[in-house]
Write an enzyme that holds these catalytic residues in place. Structure first.
Site, PDB file in Angstrom:
ATOM      1  N   CYS A  84     -16.584  22.061   2.319  1.00 23.84           N
ATOM      2  CA  CYS A  84     -16.874  23.161   1.381  1.00 23.84           C
ATOM      3  C   CYS A  84     -18.247  23.095   0.704  1.00 23.84           C
ATOM      4  CB  CYS A  84     -15.780  23.259   0.332  1.00 23.84           C
ATOM      5  SG  CYS A  84     -14.178  22.651   0.831  1.00 23.84           S
ATOM      6  N   GLN A 114     -11.757  19.638  10.889  1.00 27.06           N
ATOM      7  CA  GLN A 114     -11.136  20.820  10.301  1.00 27.06           C
ATOM      8  C   GLN A 114     -11.749  22.060  10.924  1.00 27.06           C
ATOM      9  OE1 GLN A 114     -11.962  20.126   6.058  1.00 27.06           O
ATOM     10  NE2 GLN A 114      -9.747  20.110   5.793  1.00 27.06           N
ATOM     11  N   HIS A 152     -11.100  29.405   0.726  1.00 31.14           N
ATOM     12  CA  HIS A 152     -11.075  28.401   1.800  1.00 31.14           C
ATOM     13  C   HIS A 152     -10.016  28.837   2.789  1.00 31.14           C
ATOM     14  CE1 HIS A 152     -12.850  25.237  -0.889  1.00 31.14           C
ATOM     15  NE2 HIS A 152     -12.164  25.882  -1.804  1.00 31.14           N
ATOM     16  N   ASP A 160     -12.672  24.813   9.678  1.00 29.57           N
ATOM     17  CA  ASP A 160     -12.832  25.263   8.300  1.00 29.57           C
ATOM     18  C   ASP A 160     -13.503  26.628   8.277  1.00 29.57           C
ATOM     19  OD1 ASP A 160     -12.363  24.693   5.711  1.00 29.57           O
ATOM     20  OD2 ASP A 160     -13.656  22.937   5.633  1.00 29.57           O
ATOM     21  N   ARG A 198     -11.518  10.739   5.668  1.00 24.84           N
ATOM     22  CA  ARG A 198     -10.798  10.470   4.424  1.00 24.84           C
ATOM     23  C   ARG A 198     -10.141   9.107   4.525  1.00 24.84           C
ATOM     24  NH1 ARG A 198      -7.887  16.337   3.388  1.00 24.84           N
ATOM     25  NH2 ARG A 198      -9.813  17.546   3.520  1.00 24.84           N
ATOM     26  N   HIS A 252     -14.984  29.494   5.183  1.00 21.72           N
ATOM     27  CA  HIS A 252     -15.133  29.884   3.776  1.00 21.72           C
ATOM     28  C   HIS A 252     -15.556  31.334   3.734  1.00 21.72           C
ATOM     29  CE1 HIS A 252     -15.272  25.466   3.499  1.00 21.72           C
ATOM     30  NE2 HIS A 252     -14.534  25.700   2.429  1.00 21.72           N
ATOM     31  N   LYS A 266      -2.807  30.118  -3.656  1.00 23.34           N
ATOM     32  CA  LYS A 266      -2.966  30.006  -2.204  1.00 23.34           C
ATOM     33  C   LYS A 266      -1.712  30.471  -1.484  1.00 23.34           C
ATOM     34  CE  LYS A 266      -1.143  25.328  -1.952  1.00 23.34           C
ATOM     35  NZ  LYS A 266      -1.212  23.993  -1.358  1.00 23.34           N
TER      36      LYS A 266
HETATM   37 ZN    ZN Z   1     -13.110  24.452   1.772  1.00 22.97          ZN
END
Ligand code: ZN
Ligand code: ZN
Length: 595
Positions: A286, A333, A467, A335, A315, A337, A421
């Site tokens: 992010c 990910q 996200h 991902d 992680r 945005h 979310k």
């Molecule tokens: Zn994010």
């Protein structure tokens, strides 16, 4: 009517929990009978059964589990009544001290300190007395059908610096049929375990030399993954997303601003120092995507912006919780945005939700569970952002869910501090729910990084940021997919779509010709020229879950054909090579599950 059913369900859940916890007491009593020196820690009910943690003079063997099973059955037959009593704290401490049960003494001391209790609650069945709040079933005869399953290591209080204990897991059910159904489910889950299939199908592995939780993809697994990524790229391009690429490390100050060093640092790898600056491996993409947004002034005309990246993050997970691809230390990910204006939010949400559902459907996940997590209204100090934005975002999510006629569970107060979310869980073929996609508002990061766009009136405004992860982690998604299909991928994902099986050596040349024709058409094909018998080759291809086996012999050569069998065992008979090739291509291109 609904209310009655729900109450029944809750009652049944409570009964099962009491039954399973009672089974844990029976297990502890059996253990003291088997090993009088056993020290008892805790024994709660869990989802499908129970466990008890023990400090034992030696490691348990499978024979011990058999012996415990027998002793438990004996206790259950005796229908010992569960009797509740209380005891003053000091008396209870010396009671358990005398019985050489130091863990119980520690638990009582904690109760005394933390809850300042004067007396503790005990339950007794037969000679066995345990520190326990209950509830229990009436007597040991009501424990139901049970089985001890396995042992595992566990630390006292989950603390790696404390005593290492042995945990005995068991399962307990109301009826023998329920127990057998569950044992069958376990067997099937074991057969589909992605770690096992990963080995058997040569898809991926973990290397001691690289480190735990860090996966290496082999050629076949890599093929499936690249096909998943191709589809990801294709669908995102069509969906109006823009592809960005960002680094793997970033300065400490970035993670300070984003807040990750505050609330996520336990999950981050230690920093590396470069030119007297500390850099962290990214646990999330992010803050990087935000830098792309911030690289110049944004106008209201540019919005919405939809950035996406298959970004590999790292992680730190404790080694005890690592679990193949499902819980790894490095993963990618998918991902995205989204940055949009308030007036665009509703259409963006409907669009992104529809997009996610469409892709999950392609992967064969038809059975979904949706959850809407909202804030605790009125508790504004716990949350980032403005109350009106929270309300607007929640209303937008509800509207999108309703517009697509989706049923969902509302989880009031379950939202993270930074925004509401929607989570999408898929239910796999064994009925197990898996959390995959998330559409998550963020009121924190735009504020922390001062994100703005210039509105129509020339004033600076704050964009909405969402996200969105769809696969979640590509590795985990692949692991779930592998278990869902039991390794038998649909044609479009299969790393080998066709194995050609010549009956004898003299058919090899024709087999190679057919392979070349199929390969030219884009079909992934292998020729099994080993000098094995035909049936052995068919069996091996089936074990490798190859969708099609094309057997060729004298007759097929004469007819310009192949004799097609499916991995399911079904025999399709002779097909002309062109006809067969068209069928495989059709299944692959339509991403159909049919063979
Ligand atoms: Zn994010
Ligand atoms: Zn208990």
């Amino acid at each position: 009517m609904t209310v009655t059913i729900k109450t029944d369900e809750q009652q049944r859940a409570r009964h099962l929990a009491a039954m399973r916890h009672s089974a844990a007491h029976v297990l502890a009593a059996a253990m003291l009978d088997l090993m009088p020196d056993a020290k008892l820690a805790i024994g709660p009910a869990i989802d499908t059964g129970f466990y008890y943690d023990f400090d034992l003079p030696r490691t348990l063997t499978p024979e011990d589990l058999d012996a415990l099973n027998r002793r438990m059955r004996r206790i259950i037959k005796q229908k010992q009544v569960f009797q509740h009593s209380t005891m003053p704290v000091d008396e209870a401490k010396s009671f358990f001290l005398e019985r050489n049960q130091p863990y119980k003494v520690e638990l009582i001391e904690d109760l005394e300190r933390e809850a300042s209790v004067a007396e503790v609650s005990l339950y007794q069945n037969g000679d066995f007395i345990d520190l326990c709040e209950g509830p229990h079933v009436a007597n040991t005869g009501a424990v139901g059908a049970f089985k001890l399953l396995r042992t595992a290591g566990a630390y006292w209080r989950g603390d790696e610096n404390r005593q290492q204990l042995q945990r005995v897991y068991g399962t307990a059910w109301e009826t023998k049929d329920d127990l057998n159904a569950y044992l069958k489910f376990l067997e099937e889950a074991e057969r589909r375990d992605h770690r096992r299939l990963g080995r058997e199908l040569d898809l991926f592995s973990f290397s001691e030399d690289i480190g735990p939780g860090l996966v290496v993809w082999h050629a076949k697994g890599g093929h499936v993954r690249s096909t998943m990524e191709d589809y990801w790229r294709e669908s995102h391009r069509a969906g109006g997303y823009e592809f960005i690429y960002t680094p793997h490390i970033g300065k400490a100050s970035l993670w300070q601003t984003s807040g990750h060093l505050n609330w996520f640092s336990d999950n981050m790898y230690a920093p590396v120092e470069i030119d007297e600056q500390q850099y962290y491996l990214k646990p999330m993409n992010c803050p990087f995507h935000i830098q792309v947004y911030k690289s110049r002034t944004r106008s209201y005309r540019e919005l919405p912006l939809r950035y996406t990246e298959a970004g590999t993050v790292y992680r730190y997970e404790r080694s005890g919780v690592l679990h193949g691809l499902l819980r790894a230390r490095g993963f990618t990910q998918d991902d995205a945005h989204l940055f949009c204006r308030p007036d665009q939010m509703d259409s963006e949400l409907t669009r992104v939700l529809q997009f996610c559902l469409g892709i999950l459907d392609t992967y064969g996940f038809k059975d979904l569970e949706l959850e809407l997590s909202t804030w605790e209204r009125g508790e504004t100090t716990k949350y980032a952002g403005e109350a009106q934005d929270w309300e607007l975002a929640e209303a937008g999510l509800v509207k999108a869910l309703d517009e697509l006629d989706l049923s969902y569970k509302r989880m009031a107060g379950e939202a993270a501090f930074y925004g509401p979310k929607v989570d999408i869980k898929i239910v796999d073929v064994l009925g197990r729910p898996w959390q995959l996609s998330t559409i998550q508002f963020d009121f924190w990061l735009p504020q922390a990084f001062g994100l703005e766009y210039i509105g129509e009136d020339g004033s600076a405004r704050r964009p909405f940021m969402i996200h969105r992860a769809l696969y979640g982690s590509i590795e985990r998604f692949f692991g779930i997919l592998l278990e869902h299909y039991g390794g038998a991928f649909p044609v479009w994902l299969a790393p080998v779509q066709v194995v050609i099986i010549p009956i004898a050596d003299r058919h090899n040349e024709y087999a190679q010709q057919v392979a070349a024709t199929l390969s030219e058409a884009g079909v992934l094909v292998d020729v099994d020229t080993r000098s094995e018998r035909m049936n052995a080759k068919i069996r091996d291809a089936q074990l490798q879950k190859v969708p099609y086996m094309a057997v060729v012999g004298d007759r097929e050569i004469d007819d310009g054909a192949v004799n097609v069998r499916l991995r399911t065992g079904e025999n399709c008979g002779a097909l002309q090579v062109a006809e067969f090739s068209a069928r495989v291509q059709d299944r692959a291109q339509s991403r159909s599950e049919a063979l």
